[in-house]
Design a protein around this motif. Structure first.
Motif, mmCIF file in Angstrom:
data_model
loop_
_atom_site.group_PDB
_atom_site.id
_atom_site.type_symbol
_atom_site.label_atom_id
_atom_site.label_comp_id
_atom_site.label_asym_id
_atom_site.label_seq_id
_atom_site.Cartn_x
_atom_site.Cartn_y
_atom_site.Cartn_z
ATOM 1 N N THR A 147 72.928 -12.478 -15.696
ATOM 2 C CA THR A 147 72.408 -13.288 -14.598
ATOM 3 C C THR A 147 71.823 -12.448 -13.468
ATOM 4 N N LEU A 150 68.406 -13.057 -15.737
ATOM 5 C CA LEU A 150 68.203 -14.455 -16.134
ATOM 6 C C LEU A 150 68.801 -15.381 -15.078
ATOM 7 N N ILE A 152 69.553 -19.175 -14.060
ATOM 8 C CA ILE A 152 69.778 -20.367 -14.890
ATOM 9 C C ILE A 152 69.938 -21.616 -14.028
ATOM 10 N N ASP A 153 69.235 -22.657 -14.427
ATOM 11 C CA ASP A 153 69.504 -24.002 -13.921
ATOM 12 C C ASP A 153 70.552 -24.590 -14.863
ATOM 13 N N ARG A 154 71.799 -24.553 -14.431
ATOM 14 C CA ARG A 154 72.903 -24.968 -15.310
ATOM 15 C C ARG A 154 72.921 -26.470 -15.540
ATOM 16 N N GLY A 157 69.931 -26.784 -18.190
ATOM 17 C CA GLY A 157 69.877 -25.835 -19.297
ATOM 18 C C GLY A 157 68.578 -25.068 -19.367
ATOM 19 N N GLY A 159 66.254 -21.626 -18.253
ATOM 20 C CA GLY A 159 66.345 -20.238 -17.859
ATOM 21 C C GLY A 159 65.016 -19.727 -17.323
ATOM 22 N N CYS A 161 63.549 -15.976 -16.779
ATOM 23 C CA CYS A 161 63.906 -14.601 -17.095
ATOM 24 C C CYS A 161 62.766 -13.656 -16.743
ATOM 25 N N HIS A 176 69.136 -16.120 -24.136
ATOM 26 C CA HIS A 176 68.790 -17.534 -24.315
ATOM 27 C C HIS A 176 69.704 -18.174 -25.359
ATOM 28 N N PHE A 179 73.597 -18.266 -24.137
ATOM 29 C CA PHE A 179 73.876 -19.337 -23.181
ATOM 30 C C PHE A 179 73.568 -20.717 -23.764
ATOM 31 N N LEU A 181 70.584 -22.185 -24.075
ATOM 32 C CA LEU A 181 69.672 -22.873 -23.163
ATOM 33 C C LEU A 181 68.665 -23.737 -23.917
ATOM 34 N N THR A 184 63.588 -21.460 -21.876
ATOM 35 C CA THR A 184 63.561 -20.289 -21.001
ATOM 36 C C THR A 184 62.125 -19.843 -20.817
#
Length: 303
Positions: A147, A150, A152-154, A157, A159, A161, A176, A179, A181, A184
């Motif tokens: 992180t 990368l 991240i919008d949790r 989902g 990314g 990067c 990618h 996680f 995701l 990304t």
């Protein structure tokens, strides 16, 4: 999907509901700045790092303890001891990251930081105490500094990067997948930038701080505006240099940044954060910032 194509990414990202997972962490962990000193390896590609005589280990330790106390008022925050042979270990989010039920261990570019990935106590905490499955990327050859590289919008989902010497395209793809995701976006950082999280922060899935001068691809800020609307806040070069984008939302209503960053926050940027529903919490970290990172770099999230 992982792509450099902004339009393709936006098409996918706009279709992603905020149901991927919690937007903010349920806990956090820190690593104390024991052994705090200038790491010459890291200084080779970190323009934010000060010269060795600017490092004050005692003051950095006091600042770190104050950060721990401040964060612990809002969510459970664990602090591991540092080690004399890992002077950068107070920035654990580059080495360790989590997704629900998973610990991800990154591959660091510099040998001095690869030692951190071998920490048996941190791995055992997640494996034995929390029951997390371990995804170990540290032994493969492609840099992927988690992180740091990368963002991240949790909630959705997604990314973002930024590629540099600390993360290549293969490393980005590994992250990618680790996680899990949905999409990304890959892009090059501007020359001289080492980590994405110095020039971009996504805050609780509903806002973003972005430094256009830190990103080589001009359409990335455009993509952020398309996704976050008025919550996409463009920062000035002065705000970038003061680590305003190295901020984190650990709860839905607060953004944490250093006191240096908060002092540099432009009135319009502060208004935009408040408009997005965030209060700004600041902690003095100027001694820690001599090491080339700020508050977000100090915080590893536990999801």
């Amino acid at each position: 999907m992982i792509t450099r194509d902004v339009d393709l990414f936006l098409e996918r990202a706009r279709a992603c509901a905020p149901d991927f997972g919690p937007a903010t962490a349920r806990a956090a962990f820190l690593v104390a700045p024991d052994g705090f000193a200038r790491a010459e390896d890291s200084a080779r590609d970190n323009r934010y790092m000060a010269e060795a005589d600017a490092f004050d280990p005692a003051r950095a330790m006091r600042e770190h303890r104050a950060l721990h106390l401040a964060l612990s008022q809002h969510l459970p925050t664990v602090c591991f001891a540092g080690r004399a042979d890992t002077p950068d270990a107070l920035f654990p989010n580059n080495v360790f990251a989590t997704a629900p039920g998973r610990l991800i261990v990154g591959r660091m570019r510099h040998p001095v930081r690869r030692r951190e990935a071998a920490r048996a106590d941190i791995r055992a905490f997640f494996r034995d105490a929390l029951g997390y499955r371990e995804i170990d990327l540290s032994t493969q050859p492609h840099p992927c500094e988690l992180t740091g590289a990368l963002v991240i919008d949790r909630a959705r989902g997604l990314g973002f990067c930024g590629l540099s010497e600390r993360c290549d395209e293969t490393g980005a793809a590994l992250m990618h997948d680790a996680f899990g995701l949905r999409a990304t976006l890959l892009f090059d950082l501007a020359p001289g930038e080492y980590h994405t999280n110095v020039v971009l922060a996504v805050l609780a899935g509903r806002a973003a701080l972005v430094c256009p001068d830190g990103i080589a691809a001009p359409r990335v800020p455009e993509a952020l505006r398309a996704l976050y609307g008025q919550g996409a806040i463009a920062l000035s070069p002065a705000e970038r240099a003061a680590f305003v984008a190295n901020a984190i939302a650990l709860t839905s209503d607060r953004v944490w940044m250093s006191a240096t960053a908060a002092a540099a926050l432009a009135p319009a940027s502060g208004d935009a954060l408040r408009g997005a529903g965030f209060a700004v919490e600041a902690v003095a970290l100027d001694a820690i910032e001599a090491a080339g990172g700020s508050l977000r770099c100090c915080v590893a999230e536990i999801f």
